[in-house]
Design a protein around this motif. Structure first.
Motif, PDB file in Angstrom:
ATOM      1  N   UNK A 182      43.642  35.560  49.140  1.00 57.26           N
ATOM      2  CA  UNK A 182      43.417  35.828  47.655  1.00 57.26           C
ATOM      3  C   UNK A 182      42.324  35.153  47.009  1.00 57.26           C
ATOM      4  N   UNK A 183      42.112  33.837  47.326  1.00 53.94           N
ATOM      5  CA  UNK A 183      41.137  33.107  46.832  1.00 53.94           C
ATOM      6  C   UNK A 183      39.762  33.600  47.234  1.00 53.94           C
ATOM      7  N   UNK A 184      39.448  34.132  48.389  1.00 54.31           N
ATOM      8  CA  UNK A 184      38.398  34.653  48.991  1.00 54.31           C
ATOM      9  C   UNK A 184      37.890  35.660  47.973  1.00 54.31           C
ATOM     10  N   UNK A 185      38.920  36.527  47.868  1.00 53.80           N
ATOM     11  CA  UNK A 185      38.724  37.902  47.096  1.00 53.80           C
ATOM     12  C   UNK A 185      38.474  37.387  45.338  1.00 53.80           C
ATOM     13  N   UNK A 186      39.209  36.902  45.012  1.00 51.24           N
ATOM     14  CA  UNK A 186      39.240  36.262  43.609  1.00 51.24           C
ATOM     15  C   UNK A 186      37.772  35.830  43.108  1.00 51.24           C
ATOM     16  N   UNK A 187      37.243  34.694  43.873  1.00 51.83           N
ATOM     17  CA  UNK A 187      35.961  34.205  44.031  1.00 51.83           C
ATOM     18  C   UNK A 187      34.852  35.239  44.084  1.00 51.83           C
ATOM     19  N   UNK A 188      35.102  36.224  44.898  1.00 56.76           N
ATOM     20  CA  UNK A 188      33.891  37.232  45.117  1.00 56.76           C
ATOM     21  C   UNK A 188      33.650  38.106  43.889  1.00 56.76           C
ATOM     22  N   UNK A 189      34.665  38.484  43.273  1.00 60.15           N
ATOM     23  CA  UNK A 189      34.585  39.411  42.310  1.00 60.15           C
ATOM     24  C   UNK A 189      34.946  38.887  40.799  1.00 60.15           C
ATOM     25  N   UNK A 190      34.818  37.596  40.703  1.00 58.43           N
ATOM     26  CA  UNK A 190      35.140  37.087  39.367  1.00 58.43           C
ATOM     27  C   UNK A 190      33.830  37.075  38.426  1.00 58.43           C
ATOM     28  N   UNK A 191      32.727  37.256  39.032  1.00 58.34           N
ATOM     29  CA  UNK A 191      31.508  37.251  38.255  1.00 58.34           C
ATOM     30  C   UNK A 191      31.184  38.763  37.717  1.00 58.34           C
ATOM     31  N   UNK A 228      38.253  41.399  35.831  1.00 59.58           N
ATOM     32  CA  UNK A 228      38.888  40.179  35.608  1.00 59.58           C
ATOM     33  C   UNK A 228      40.230  39.774  36.647  1.00 59.58           C
ATOM     34  N   UNK A 229      39.813  38.940  37.832  1.00 56.38           N
ATOM     35  CA  UNK A 229      40.921  39.031  38.797  1.00 56.38           C
ATOM     36  C   UNK A 229      41.749  37.735  38.416  1.00 56.38           C
ATOM     37  N   UNK A 230      42.968  38.008  38.760  1.00 56.50           N
ATOM     38  CA  UNK A 230      44.093  36.619  38.675  1.00 56.50           C
ATOM     39  C   UNK A 230      45.071  36.859  39.660  1.00 56.50           C
ATOM     40  N   UNK A 231      45.628  35.734  39.948  1.00 57.13           N
ATOM     41  CA  UNK A 231      46.652  35.744  40.981  1.00 57.13           C
ATOM     42  C   UNK A 231      47.860  35.709  40.188  1.00 57.13           C
ATOM     43  N   UNK A 232      48.727  36.691  40.720  1.00 55.09           N
ATOM     44  CA  UNK A 232      50.280  36.493  39.892  1.00 55.09           C
ATOM     45  C   UNK A 232      51.355  36.511  40.703  1.00 55.09           C
ATOM     46  N   UNK A 233      52.517  35.921  40.478  1.00 53.28           N
ATOM     47  CA  UNK A 233      53.493  35.716  41.144  1.00 53.28           C
ATOM     48  C   UNK A 233      54.357  37.214  41.427  1.00 53.28           C
ATOM     49  N   UNK A 234      55.020  37.272  42.668  1.00 51.70           N
ATOM     50  CA  UNK A 234      55.923  38.381  42.754  1.00 51.70           C
ATOM     51  C   UNK A 234      57.004  38.282  41.688  1.00 51.70           C
ATOM     52  N   UNK A 235      57.068  39.568  41.265  1.00 54.88           N
ATOM     53  CA  UNK A 235      57.998  39.893  39.927  1.00 54.88           C
ATOM     54  C   UNK A 235      59.413  39.532  40.276  1.00 54.88           C
ATOM     55  N   UNK A 284      42.250  43.218  36.406  1.00 53.45           N
ATOM     56  CA  UNK A 284      42.025  43.718  35.276  1.00 53.45           C
ATOM     57  C   UNK A 284      40.706  44.375  35.145  1.00 53.45           C
ATOM     58  N   UNK A 285      40.486  45.733  34.807  1.00 55.72           N
ATOM     59  CA  UNK A 285      39.156  46.629  34.438  1.00 55.72           C
ATOM     60  C   UNK A 285      39.003  46.718  33.246  1.00 55.72           C
ATOM     61  N   UNK A 286      37.898  46.536  32.766  1.00 58.70           N
ATOM     62  CA  UNK A 286      37.412  46.836  31.308  1.00 58.70           C
ATOM     63  C   UNK A 286      36.460  48.234  31.558  1.00 58.70           C
ATOM     64  N   UNK A 287      36.841  49.447  31.449  1.00 62.75           N
ATOM     65  CA  UNK A 287      36.154  50.523  31.926  1.00 62.75           C
ATOM     66  C   UNK A 287      34.717  50.317  31.002  1.00 62.75           C
ATOM     67  N   UNK A 288      34.577  50.002  29.873  1.00 63.29           N
ATOM     68  CA  UNK A 288      33.454  49.918  29.021  1.00 63.29           C
ATOM     69  C   UNK A 288      32.522  49.164  29.606  1.00 63.29           C
ATOM     70  N   UNK A 289      32.709  48.195  30.320  1.00 63.59           N
ATOM     71  CA  UNK A 289      31.893  47.112  31.081  1.00 63.59           C
ATOM     72  C   UNK A 289      31.575  47.717  32.673  1.00 63.59           C
ATOM     73  N   UNK A 290      32.943  47.690  33.285  1.00 63.53           N
ATOM     74  CA  UNK A 290      32.637  48.092  34.734  1.00 63.53           C
ATOM     75  C   UNK A 290      32.358  49.513  34.966  1.00 63.53           C
ATOM     76  N   UNK A 291      32.526  50.404  33.879  1.00 61.45           N
ATOM     77  CA  UNK A 291      31.738  51.805  34.300  1.00 61.45           C
ATOM     78  C   UNK A 291      33.008  52.726  34.704  1.00 61.45           C
TER      79      UNK A 291
END
Length: 408
Positions: free
Chosen positions: A285-294, A299-306, A317-324
């Motif tokens: 999870x840390x590997x993935x989060x660090x790779x795409x955070x910029x 916007x990646x964030x780690x969340x607990x199981x519900x 989280x994906x902002x379509x206006x910025x991510x395309x």
């Protein structure tokens, strides 16, 4: 140590055998085969195949292992967790009366209602209400979708009510429902047994401790066994549920192979190093989060199981206006790369998708990182995917996959 990983993956062998390549970061999904087994479980499954067994003897052994695993008085194995719900409901209707078991589902008698909180009437691939109906039960809805009060449950538990069903799942409404301990207290005051559907839960003891009379688990999700369902609870209800194999349970029977494999999986679960597994999942999870955070719009964030399982997922989280492109379009794009990355996309309309590390094979964490960066950096390619079709796939994909099978 990766959960349920028997050997490093040889993709060429998979292709030669006709299995499609994929990397599963969606979770323990039935449509993807549930989970993967260890060599120990696979060997136990294979070892019983060339010989005969007495099924009742093997089920007795399963009961002993289930009792150690869950703290239940007894238990047995069936075809799936969904089958376990149906058999448990049937048990509350018929008891140990074989004639009444044989009469199901068409003639259950007057005491066949099953009380369920409205917010628990989810769909897990099929409706919860259908699992009840297959036993001849009538779903009695309690409360509203986001609010159930104690007096409403109490009123529903009359002399036509055979059971009260409580569902633990990420699919259910997570607020406004009666908690299990209170639910069980109200039901028991009326002499009504409580069934808990906990198919995909780590907690194999807590539900019985909180008052459940019978609990159903999946044997092929987190436990990593062959396709199977675990029914655990009081001895009288377990025996009555097992009796249903002479009737409606005949079509839900479990074979010797799955029995042996599930027993091995349960024994393995009691011995495994859960802390080491969690550490490796956290590393991914840390590997993935660090790779795409910029990345722009990501916007990646780690969340607990519900439902409180001891695991986290990466929510992107994906902002379509910025991510395309939208979360739905990116989820579809991930499935089109080679190998396909199967993400957890059932909530993409909210603007995010999730990654679950629990089924990773050796070396795949780094492959996932590279695919994430490649796809999320290429908004124009994802944007070329029909947006409405991508959103519709998240809603209708499970049914459409059946409708489209052999359609060409």
């Amino acid at each position: 140590m990766i959960r349920n990983t028997p050997h490093p993956v040889d993709w060429s062998w998979h292709d030669a055998a006709g299995y499609g390549r994929m990397i599963n970061v969606s979770g323990t999904m039935t449509s993807l085969g549930g989970s993967i087994t260890t060599a120990r479980v696979a060997e136990a499954t294979a070892a019983v195949m060339p010989r005969f067994v007495r099924i009742h003897e093997l089920q007795t052994r399963a009961s002993e292992v289930i009792a150690r695993l869950t703290g239940a008085e007894a238990g047995f194995l069936t075809a799936s967790a969904s089958a376990g719900i149906t058999l448990a409901v049937a048990a509350t209707i018929t008891g140990l009366d074989p004639a009444r078991a044989e009469a199901l589902p068409t003639d259950p008698g007057p005491r066949n209602a099953v009380a369920v909180q409205m917010g628990h009437l989810c769909e897990y691939g099929a409706p919860v209400s259908q699992a009840i109906a297959l036993a001849g039960g009538r779903t009695r809805i309690v409360g509203q979708s986001t609010s159930v009060k104690d007096y409403q449950l109490d009123a529903a538990l009359d002399d036509t009510c055979a059971a009260a069903l409580y569902v633990v799942s990420h699919h259910v409404v997570d607020y406004g429902m009666i908690p299990l301990e209170t639910f069980a207290k109200i039901a028991h005051a009326k002499g009504i047994p409580v069934i808990v559907d906990a198919a995909s839960e780590y907690d194999l003891r807590g539900f019985l401790e909180k008052g459940a009379d019978i609990v159903i688990y999946s044997g092929h999700k987190f436990l990593g066994g062959p396709t199977s369902g675990i029914v655990a609870g009081t001895k009288d209800l377990v025996r009555a549920a097992y009796l249903q194999n002479t009737g409606i349970g005949r079509g839900m029977k479990i074979g010797k192979e799955s029995l042996a494999g599930a027993i091995a999986a349960m024994e393995q679960w009691m011995e495994r190093d859960h802390a080491a597994i969690r550490t490796e999942e956290t590393r991914a999870l840390t590997l993935w989060q660090d790779a795409i955070a910029g990345l722009d719009g990501i916007t990646p964030m780690r969340i607990p199981d519900p439902t409180g399982n001891p695991l986290e997922r990466l929510q992107i989280w994906i902002d379509p206006a910025q991510a395309g492109a939208s979360a739905a379009q990116f989820a579809e794009a991930f499935g089109r790369v080679d190998p396909p990355l199967i993400v957890r996309g059932h909530e993409v309309e909210k603007g995010y998708l999730q990654l679950d590390p629990c089924n990773l094979m050796p070396g795949q964490a780094e492959m996932v990182r590279d695919i994430l960066v490649h796809v999320l950096s290429d908004g124009p390619t994802a944007a070329a995917i029909d947006a409405e079709a991508a959103r519709a796939a998240a809603r209708n994909g499970g049914t459409d996959s059946y409708l489209n099978w052999l359609a060409d």
